[in-house]
Write a protein that holds these residues in place. Sequence first.
Motif, PDB file in Angstrom:
ATOM      1  N   TYR A   1      -4.347   5.605   1.031  1.00 48.27           N
ATOM      2  CA  TYR A   1      -3.345   4.646   0.565  1.00 48.27           C
ATOM      3  C   TYR A   1      -3.970   3.825  -0.565  1.00 48.27           C
ATOM      4  CZ  TYR A   1      -1.044   5.662   5.031  1.00 48.27           C
ATOM      5  OH  TYR A   1      -0.451   6.286   6.095  1.00 48.27           O
ATOM      6  N   ILE A   2      -3.138   3.476  -1.512  1.00 47.18           N
ATOM      7  CA  ILE A   2      -3.669   2.638  -2.595  1.00 47.18           C
ATOM      8  C   ILE A   2      -2.658   1.534  -2.913  1.00 47.18           C
ATOM      9  CG2 ILE A   2      -2.723   3.986  -4.546  1.00 47.18           C
ATOM     10  CD1 ILE A   2      -5.581   3.526  -5.877  1.00 47.18           C
TER      11      ILE A   2
ATOM     12  N   ARG B   1      -8.065  -2.988  -7.753  1.00 44.33           N
ATOM     13  CA  ARG B   1      -7.006  -2.831  -6.760  1.00 44.33           C
ATOM     14  C   ARG B   1      -7.635  -2.168  -5.541  1.00 44.33           C
ATOM     15  NH1 ARG B   1      -2.085  -0.176  -8.741  1.00 44.33           N
ATOM     16  NH2 ARG B   1      -2.868  -0.539 -10.839  1.00 44.33           N
ATOM     17  N   LEU B   2      -7.019  -2.354  -4.383  1.00 42.93           N
ATOM     18  CA  LEU B   2      -7.628  -1.870  -3.140  1.00 42.93           C
ATOM     19  C   LEU B   2      -7.038  -0.545  -2.690  1.00 42.93           C
ATOM     20  CD1 LEU B   2      -7.869  -5.178  -1.071  1.00 42.93           C
ATOM     21  CD2 LEU B   2      -9.658  -4.040  -2.392  1.00 42.93           C
ATOM     22  N   ALA B   3      -7.733   0.089  -1.799  1.00 46.83           N
ATOM     23  CA  ALA B   3      -7.248   1.321  -1.191  1.00 46.83           C
ATOM     24  C   ALA B   3      -7.589   1.296   0.296  1.00 46.83           C
ATOM     25  CB  ALA B   3      -7.914   2.531  -1.842  1.00 46.83           C
ATOM     26  N   ILE B   4      -6.833   2.080   1.056  1.00 42.85           N
ATOM     27  CA  ILE B   4      -7.166   2.247   2.479  1.00 42.85           C
ATOM     28  C   ILE B   4      -7.560   3.706   2.656  1.00 42.85           C
ATOM     29  CG2 ILE B   4      -6.307   2.126   4.851  1.00 42.85           C
ATOM     30  CD1 ILE B   4      -4.338  -0.012   3.917  1.00 42.85           C
ATOM     31  N   VAL B   5      -8.782   3.909   3.067  1.00 39.90           N
ATOM     32  CA  VAL B   5      -9.307   5.276   3.127  1.00 39.90           C
ATOM     33  C   VAL B   5      -9.873   5.556   4.520  1.00 39.90           C
ATOM     34  CG1 VAL B   5      -9.871   5.248   0.686  1.00 39.90           C
ATOM     35  CG2 VAL B   5     -11.613   4.610   2.347  1.00 39.90           C
ATOM     36  N   ARG B   6      -9.859   6.812   4.871  1.00 40.30           N
ATOM     37  CA  ARG B   6     -10.442   7.179   6.181  1.00 40.30           C
ATOM     38  C   ARG B   6     -11.954   7.353   6.010  1.00 40.30           C
ATOM     39  NH1 ARG B   6      -8.586   9.567  10.894  1.00 40.30           N
ATOM     40  NH2 ARG B   6      -6.542  10.160  10.121  1.00 40.30           N
ATOM     41  N   GLU B   7     -12.672   6.808   6.949  1.00 39.02           N
ATOM     42  CA  GLU B   7     -14.140   6.890   6.890  1.00 39.02           C
ATOM     43  C   GLU B   7     -14.615   8.295   7.185  1.00 39.02           C
ATOM     44  OE1 GLU B   7     -17.030   4.198   6.522  1.00 39.02           O
ATOM     45  OE2 GLU B   7     -15.457   4.574   5.060  1.00 39.02           O
TER      46      GLU B   7
ATOM     47  N   PHE C   1       0.849  -1.200   0.000  1.00 40.90           N
ATOM     48  CA  PHE C   1       0.000   0.000   0.000  1.00 40.90           C
ATOM     49  C   PHE C   1       0.882   1.247   0.000  1.00 40.90           C
ATOM     50  CE2 PHE C   1      -3.008  -3.193   1.354  1.00 40.90           C
ATOM     51  CZ  PHE C   1      -4.101  -2.866   0.573  1.00 40.90           C
ATOM     52  N   VAL C   2       0.555   2.160  -0.880  1.00 42.22           N
ATOM     53  CA  VAL C   2       1.363   3.352  -1.090  1.00 42.22           C
ATOM     54  C   VAL C   2       0.578   4.576  -0.629  1.00 42.22           C
ATOM     55  CG1 VAL C   2       2.460   4.776  -2.859  1.00 42.22           C
ATOM     56  CG2 VAL C   2       2.484   2.280  -3.075  1.00 42.22           C
ATOM     57  N   GLU C   3       1.240   5.440   0.104  1.00 40.20           N
ATOM     58  CA  GLU C   3       0.543   6.623   0.610  1.00 40.20           C
ATOM     59  C   GLU C   3       0.374   7.658  -0.499  1.00 40.20           C
ATOM     60  OE1 GLU C   3       2.454   8.606   3.850  1.00 40.20           O
ATOM     61  OE2 GLU C   3       1.159  10.362   3.622  1.00 40.20           O
ATOM     62  N   ILE C   4      -0.819   8.189  -0.621  1.00 41.43           N
ATOM     63  CA  ILE C   4      -1.090   9.294  -1.533  1.00 41.43           C
ATOM     64  C   ILE C   4      -1.388  10.496  -0.650  1.00 41.43           C
ATOM     65  CG2 ILE C   4      -2.478  10.110  -3.494  1.00 41.43           C
ATOM     66  CD1 ILE C   4      -1.056   7.444  -4.091  1.00 41.43           C
ATOM     67  N   PRO C   5      -0.530  11.485  -0.669  1.00 45.86           N
ATOM     68  CA  PRO C   5      -0.709  12.594   0.266  1.00 45.86           C
ATOM     69  C   PRO C   5      -1.966  13.409  -0.015  1.00 45.86           C
ATOM     70  CG  PRO C   5       1.298  12.840  -1.063  1.00 45.86           C
ATOM     71  CD  PRO C   5       0.633  11.609  -1.530  1.00 45.86           C
ATOM     72  N   ALA C   6      -2.429  14.065   1.004  1.00 46.43           N
ATOM     73  CA  ALA C   6      -3.610  14.925   0.851  1.00 46.43           C
ATOM     74  C   ALA C   6      -3.283  16.077  -0.095  1.00 46.43           C
ATOM     75  CB  ALA C   6      -4.025  15.459   2.209  1.00 46.43           C
TER      76      ALA C   6
ATOM     77  N   ALA D   1      -4.395   8.972  -8.029  1.00 46.95           N
ATOM     78  CA  ALA D   1      -3.299   8.012  -7.946  1.00 46.95           C
ATOM     79  C   ALA D   1      -2.709   7.741  -9.327  1.00 46.95           C
ATOM     80  CB  ALA D   1      -3.795   6.711  -7.313  1.00 46.95           C
ATOM     81  N   ALA D   2      -3.548   7.819 -10.354  1.00 48.77           N
ATOM     82  CA  ALA D   2      -3.078   7.496 -11.700  1.00 48.77           C
ATOM     83  C   ALA D   2      -2.334   8.661 -12.347  1.00 48.77           C
ATOM     84  CB  ALA D   2      -4.268   7.098 -12.572  1.00 48.77           C
TER      85      ALA D   2
END
Lengths: 316, 548
Positions: A114-115, A310-316, A73-78, A199-200
């Motif tokens: 994160y993605i 592909r998956l991502a980790i996101v804040r609810e 998982f790669v962090e994508i900054p705000a 992300a792309a």
Amino acid sequence: MNPLSSARALPVALACMNSVFRIKAFAAVLTTSVMLLGGAHAQAPSSSVAAAPPSPAFDAQFWHLPDETLLGFVEIPAGPFPMGSNPLIDPMAFENERWSETRRQGTVDLPQFYIARYETTIEQFLAFMEDANYRLVELSNAAGGNHPVSGVSWTDALAYARWLEAELKSSEQAPPELRSLLTSGWRLTLPNEAQWEKAARGTESRIYPWGNMARKDRANFGAAGTVPVGSIACPECPYGLSDMSGNVWEWTRSPYLPYPFDPENVAVNLQEDALWVMRGGSFNDVENNIRTAVRGAADPGARRPFIGFRLAIVRE
Amino acid sequence: MQSYSDKKNPASFPKSQRTSALNAATAPESSKLIFGRSLLAVPALFTTAFFLLSFLPRVQGNQTLVWSFWAATAVLATWLLVMYLRTGASGIKKSFVLTAPKPQHYIQAMVHLSVYTYWGWHWPPVQEHALLLLAQLLFAYAFDILMAWTRRDNYLLGFGPFPIIFSTNLFMWFRDDWFYLQFLMIAVGFMGKEFVRWNRDGKSTHIFNPSAFTLGLFSLALILSNSTDITWGPQIASTLSLAPGIYTYLFLGGLVVMYFFSITLIAASAAAVLFGLSALYYAITGVPYFLDSEIPTAVFLGLHLLVTDPSTSPRTPPGKLVFGILYGLGVFALYSILSAFGAPTFYDKLLCVPLLNLSVQWIDRSVQRLRDNKSLERIGLGVIPSRKANLAHMAVWIVFFATMTMIGKTDGRHVGDSVPFWAEACAEGRATACDRLLLIESNYCADNSGWACNEIGAHYIKGDVAAQDSELALGFFARACELRFQAGCLNLLEPERAMVSDPRAFDLRLLLREGGQNLLEMPETDLYQRACEHGWNHACQVSVASVL
């Protein structure tokens, strides 16, 4: 392949896809001038083949996820990024990529997320199917376990995400940072289409993840089948992600709605049949379908050999 | 081959043939006996024809079905070979007894056939099953002849197997992948007829209705093994009503059987009990007892054509009345019992018949004490059967049925499968209403209504109709979503939201069929009008809007 003829072939390709399942996203009609310009953009520098990257390593101990600190998982900054297409920059843009009646492109400010660096693989999905006794998908790793999983529906993708989240939360072996995220309000799920697009293409308005010209050495498209995830190097791609263009279409967790995009807007017409957005194009698409801004959509139950996720980790 | 014409005294037969003639105990006087070892060609012919059917595309389309045919052929062929060798060694000749066709065989078979025709016209799987019906007939003839010749030297050749095969298949047949069990079921039915016998009125006769016996036995096995899904049973029970006016059709067919076999008291009393109990239940609880009508269609068929076999039902009019009442009570009770155990309820009409068959002698003996009751005789319920009394009973039955039809209790609209009705009843806390709501929504979900799947998922999240179960809920949301029901997809992302929305037009086409034909072709305006009339309030607005 003649790039001009490729561009012209789009409506035909879409018609074929429509006969299999309903792709609504490409309703825009290309004008001749757009096709001509599109052809000019699609010239691939055949001599600049990048060196093959080292094959990504996957760890069977960790649900066959990448052998990396955050399991791939790669962090994508705000921060903000340009979303949608400006036909002045991207002549291949379809009408449904236009932001609004008055604006060609919009700016969306996204919080950090994160993605996954790679598309979910067959091996990873098989681990889920075996562990969860999931029998809705027919899958074999005969082609190679590190190929992207395909033939999975939107609901299958979410089932996998739920399972992996539960595994990561409950496993002592999971990286502490990931566990910490998932136990403090973050969720493992599909990216929404804004997250996917950022992300792309990064914060620049790139037509493709690596730049503004289609390159056969940067993505798997116009081909006969999938390739193992991460097998095509893309040093220019933002955030070090692989296969954001081509290989397989990727499900997102966004219902198909007209722009402007609003992550809070779920005001879909509940009386209409569901359509969910997928992004990135696939191995059997031509160059204008693998652009970062292209919006595909399909029935959530569609299981097709060119659709994965592909998956991502996101804040609810 | 020799043949003997009618009315020959068996005593005048050659000694080797006398046994055969005497064994033909059931042969009426007009019988004709045909002897010869070469008669084995007849079952061989049935077996060959049966085998050849396996090469038709209908059978070839499923490998298990092909092997089922071939396995059954192998059994019959082996049996034939053994029979051929045994008859050759012993010199015993086998014979056919030919008699005038028995009305209880050919009339029943014709009524069965007419039901298949009408039902099959409206439900295509029946048409696809026609070839397998023919195959079962051929198998049944070969099997029955060989079994009879194994136990004695003659076989009464007639239309006997027709009603057995037809009535069995009117209630259950196995799916292609399990069709070998169908042949087993048929074989068990014939063995029951051959081996399970008693002496009734001085004659050896079978105790059980052959089709009811094997249906009862297999039903029990299917319930215990929880494997109903290997049969078409539930679909058969629910698709009879696809044929418009099926009650009236069955009623008319039933009149034929009533006229010829004087079974009016059985069918009518069973129907009256079921109508009465259903009405009583409704009056007490405010909800219907059965889902699809006051008497489920398949039960209405059963009380005309399954339980009324003259050979295995009482012979005295009061006995018939009691028999019918017991059948009605049995079906009514079994429906609740099966529901309580979570078993498919369509078995209700099948399970009690063998038990009732066992009780016929007791019933007939018990009513003998009414022999001198003049009041009963006056209303045609004296112990001596009379055709005139049967006609009077038929007249009463016709009036009764006509009344029920006029008040909409037969082919009319029934609220039993109406979702809004059960949702309201559940909200009001009426007996069994929430279970029924879940059951019919499950049926509609299985019919591919995304709306129904989403509703069930929401029930499992909220715990309002069923106990909370988030895993089950996610499964139903996923199914709803795959059926393109958008709320199901949104719920899959946030299950705790349990979003519900009105059914789409496509869902209404399934939800409003009320056990009848689906409404895929119905114009949308008519569809919403119908939905409005059936309690779907949102449809009334659409309906009004479309008129304006």
